[in-house]
Design a protein around this motif. Structure first.
Motif, short mmCIF file in Angstrom:
data_model
loop_
_atom_site.label_atom_id
_atom_site.label_comp_id
_atom_site.label_asym_id
_atom_site.label_seq_id
_atom_site.Cartn_x
_atom_site.Cartn_y
_atom_site.Cartn_z
N GLN A 101 -1.42 2.21 -3.69
CA GLN A 101 -2.08 1.13 -2.97
C GLN A 101 -1.61 -0.25 -3.47
O GLN A 101 -1.36 -1.16 -2.67
N ALA A 102 -1.48 -0.39 -4.77
CA ALA A 102 -0.99 -1.65 -5.33
C ALA A 102 0.43 -1.93 -4.87
O ALA A 102 0.78 -3.08 -4.54
N PHE A 103 1.26 -0.88 -4.81
CA PHE A 103 2.63 -1.04 -4.32
C PHE A 103 2.64 -1.48 -2.86
O PHE A 103 3.41 -2.37 -2.47
N TRP A 104 1.79 -0.87 -2.04
CA TRP A 104 1.75 -1.24 -0.62
C TRP A 104 1.37 -2.70 -0.43
O TRP A 104 1.94 -3.39 0.42
N LYS A 105 0.41 -3.18 -1.18
CA LYS A 105 0.01 -4.58 -1.07
C LYS A 105 1.18 -5.50 -1.40
O LYS A 105 1.46 -6.47 -0.68
N GLN A 106 1.87 -5.20 -2.47
CA GLN A 106 3.02 -6.00 -2.87
C GLN A 106 4.13 -5.91 -1.84
O GLN A 106 4.79 -6.92 -1.52
N LEU A 107 4.33 -4.71 -1.28
CA LEU A 107 5.40 -4.51 -0.31
C LEU A 107 5.16 -5.32 0.96
O LEU A 107 6.06 -6.02 1.46
N ASP A 108 3.95 -5.28 1.49
CA ASP A 108 3.66 -6.02 2.72
C ASP A 108 3.83 -7.52 2.51
O ASP A 108 4.29 -8.23 3.41
N ALA A 109 3.49 -7.99 1.33
CA ALA A 109 3.61 -9.42 1.05
C ALA A 109 5.05 -9.87 0.88
O ALA A 109 5.37 -11.05 1.10
N THR A 135 -6.86 3.20 10.22
CA THR A 135 -7.63 2.10 9.63
C THR A 135 -7.35 1.95 8.14
O THR A 135 -7.34 0.84 7.61
N ASP A 136 -7.09 3.09 7.46
CA ASP A 136 -6.71 3.02 6.05
C ASP A 136 -5.42 2.23 5.88
O ASP A 136 -5.30 1.36 5.01
N LEU A 137 -4.43 2.54 6.71
CA LEU A 137 -3.14 1.87 6.59
C LEU A 137 -3.18 0.44 7.10
O LEU A 137 -2.43 -0.42 6.62
N ASP A 138 -4.05 0.15 8.07
CA ASP A 138 -4.18 -1.23 8.56
C ASP A 138 -4.58 -2.18 7.44
O ASP A 138 -4.23 -3.38 7.46
N ALA A 139 -5.33 -1.68 6.46
CA ALA A 139 -5.76 -2.54 5.36
C ALA A 139 -4.58 -3.03 4.52
O ALA A 139 -4.67 -4.08 3.87
N PHE A 140 -3.48 -2.28 4.55
CA PHE A 140 -2.30 -2.66 3.78
C PHE A 140 -1.21 -3.25 4.66
O PHE A 140 -0.45 -4.12 4.23
#
Length: 578
Positions: A101-109, A135-140
């Motif tokens: 999850q932390a990786f996904w946040k960084q990746l999207d940014a 909806t889970d993936l939309d959050a990232f």
């Protein structure tokens, strides 16, 4: 024999019982064959005038062989620009779902707003991830197209942007045969797709946009295999539309791998011969036909006589307790008999995916019938069974009696062994997973594989784990299933060459054979087996008497026209074996 190069090493492990050790080997680099093997003096006397290249402290062995893999598909879903998020890759970066999850946040940014994302390897058991929805993936990934492929290869998750791109009303079409879409109560997609046909339809557009040069992705997987000492492998889900890609990978001058193709039985032309020109025939060829008995232990679809344990880990992963038994089989016995009767007269080698003991009983029953009916009992047919992680020792004895050869998956033990023993199954089942000891004792030639991209292609790790029965955590499971170092090395060399019907020219270092070698930093036989992967590293590989230049290989692939291979990307999510 003529030779124009002599290689001298600290030691040469030939895997040839007639001469297990040597100091030097002479090569004819024009034909790519071995001209002499022995002491340096003996080799120089046999090939006078050939120059000597001293490899110093390096140890030479026959190149490692991974007899069950999926290089093109593996490369497309693991190599950049895709993201390989399996928990055992780049650890501890993806070790837990929180880390992912932390990786996904960084990746999207960090990515441009219009760049799609493809991640492969989410593992509900090992990472503790839930079964995701849109909806889970939309959050990232709130706006960009985003797809996450489950590590089992049987499920995909995608966000709302993908749903909108596929179905303007949000509603997927009718479920394809043998596959299905996840749906909300109103019929709209919930961001899930199960099995190949539905996964293709749901994520194909995203893959096409996200992976502009799939041939280069496949080449990067070739490179990874070669970096780990592999010189020959297979494609175990071959389809006709992969042929052009494999020809391209095999025909360039610095191609590092030889590859045998196993044609999926569901293809209409699976019994037909394949012309691999202009690739050399000893570098790319069709070997046999592939079938699936059951599914994957990581999603609860194996045909087994034993249930899963009922606990929070299993329930969170939504694995049915079972046992699944014959209900998990992909074919009825009648269907199996029909397929074997249709293709046995054509002479192809069969390879059967099977994880559970019930599945293997059915496969061996079907094999026994077909072999008897077609007059092949006692004949050197080399029909195969793949994986057999949850199978019994007596089944290997029966396989040996039928002339059936087994390819085992050490990666199942390495990465899931701690869960298998006491969490997924009771210890009497889980500790014995991948019964290498029983398989070797049965007398059937046993091989090891990584099923790439289900796991990283690391033969030395397979060898270490099957000798020590120790997982990366340090725990030992089922020590009675350990094998000797020599048997483990044979599983990735001489036995693997035999299994692929290449024992006449590969698998050992002997006069007249092809000069395919792995160059090691130290001797596996003198290393501490508990620290084999620390003490022995791969320094490079040789193919046909030539030191493999992986940088040149990648440049040669990059020089090809990428658009000619764009169709390959739609096969990137095809059913893997696991």
């Amino acid at each position: 024999m003529s030779a124009n190069l002599i290689l001298k090493a600290a030691s040469i492990i030939t895997m040839d019982p007639a001469r297990p050790r040597a100091e030097a080997v002479a090569l004819d680099t024009t034909t790519g064959t071995i001209a002499a093997v022995g002491s340096l003096a003996e080799v120089q006397a046999a090939t006078p005038g050939a120059p000597v290249e001293d490899l110093g402290r390096a140890v030479l062995m026959p190149g490692f062989i991974d007899p069950h893999s999926h290089p093109l598909n593996g490369g497309m879903v693991t190599q950049a620009p895709a993201y390989w998020i399996a928990p055992y890759h780049d650890a501890p970066k993806y070790a837990t779902f929180a880390a992912v999850q932390a990786f996904w946040k960084q990746l999207d940014a960090s990515l441009p707003a219009d760049q799609p994302v493809v991640c492969n390897g989410l593992d509900r058991l090992l990472q503790g991830a839930p079964e995701l929805d849109n909806t889970d993936l939309d959050a990232f990934f709130p706006t960009r197209l985003a797809v996450v492929l489950d590590n089992s290869g049987h499920e995909a998750y995608f966000n709302s942007a993908v749903i909108r791109a596929n179905w303007p009303d949000g509603k997927p079409p009718a479920d394809p045969t043998g596959a299905r879409y996840g749906r909300n109560q109103d019929g709209t997609s919930n961001g899930r797709a199960y099995e190949t046909a539905a996964i293709f339809a749901a994520v194909g557009k995203v893959l096409t946009q996200a992976i502009p040069n799939p041939l280069r992705s496949g080449a990067l997987w070739y490179k990874l295999m070669a970096e780990n000492g592999i010189t020959m492998t297979t494609e175990h889900t071959y389809q006709t539309d992969l042929l052009k890609g494999y020809i391209a990978l095999s025909a360039v001058p610095d191609s590092p791998l030889r590859l045998a193709m196993y044609h999926m039985s569901i293809e209409a032309d699976c019994g037909d011969p394949v012309d691999t020109a202009p690739a050399p025939k000893d570098r790319l060829w069709k070997q046999g036909i592939k079938l699936w008995a059951d599914g994957s232990p990581w999603v609860g679809t194996i045909a087994s006589s034993f249930p899963y344990l009922d606990n929070e880990t299993i329930r969170n992963a939504k694995i049915p307790i079972g046992p699944g038994g014959e209900s998990m089989l992909n074919y009825s016995r009648a269907e199996l008999d029909q397929i074997l009767d249709q293709f046995t007269p054509l002479g192809w080698q069969f390879a059967f995916h099977c994880n559970g003991d019930v599945g293997l009983d059915v496969v061996l029953d079907a094999y026994a019938r077909a072999l008897a009916n077609h007059g092949l009992l006692g004949i050197d047919h080399r029909w195969r069974v793949e994986h057999c992680g949850g199978c019994r020792g007596d089944q290997f004895v029966r396989a040996a009696a039928l002339g059936v050869t087994i390819s085992l998956p050490p990666f199942q033990f390495i990465y899931w062994g701690d869960l298998l023993d006491g969490t997924m199954f009771p210890s009497n089942i889980g500790s014995q997973w991948v019964r290498a000891g029983d398989a070797v004792k049965s007398g059937t030639p046993v091989t090891f594989h990584n099923d790439g991209c289900v796991s990283p292609p690391v033969p030395l790790l397979n060898i270490q784990a099957m000798v020590t029965r120790r997982t990366p955590s340090g725990a030992v499971h089922g020590p009675e299933q350990a094998v000797s170092l020599h048997d483990a090395l044979k599983a990735h060399t001489v036995h693997a060459a035999w299994q692929l019907r290449r024992e006449h020219d590969l698998g050992s270092i002997a006069v007249g054979k092809l000069a395919d070698f792995v160059e090691l930093s130290a001797d596996p036989y003198t290393a501490d087996i508990e620290k084999l992967t620390d003490q022995v590293q791969v320094r490079g590989t040789w193919s046909g008497g030539k030191k493999v230049d992986l940088r040149a290989f990648i440049l040669q692939i990059e020089a090809l026209e990428a658009s000619e291979h764009q169709h390959l990307v739609l096969r990137a999510v095809h059913k893997r074996c696991c």
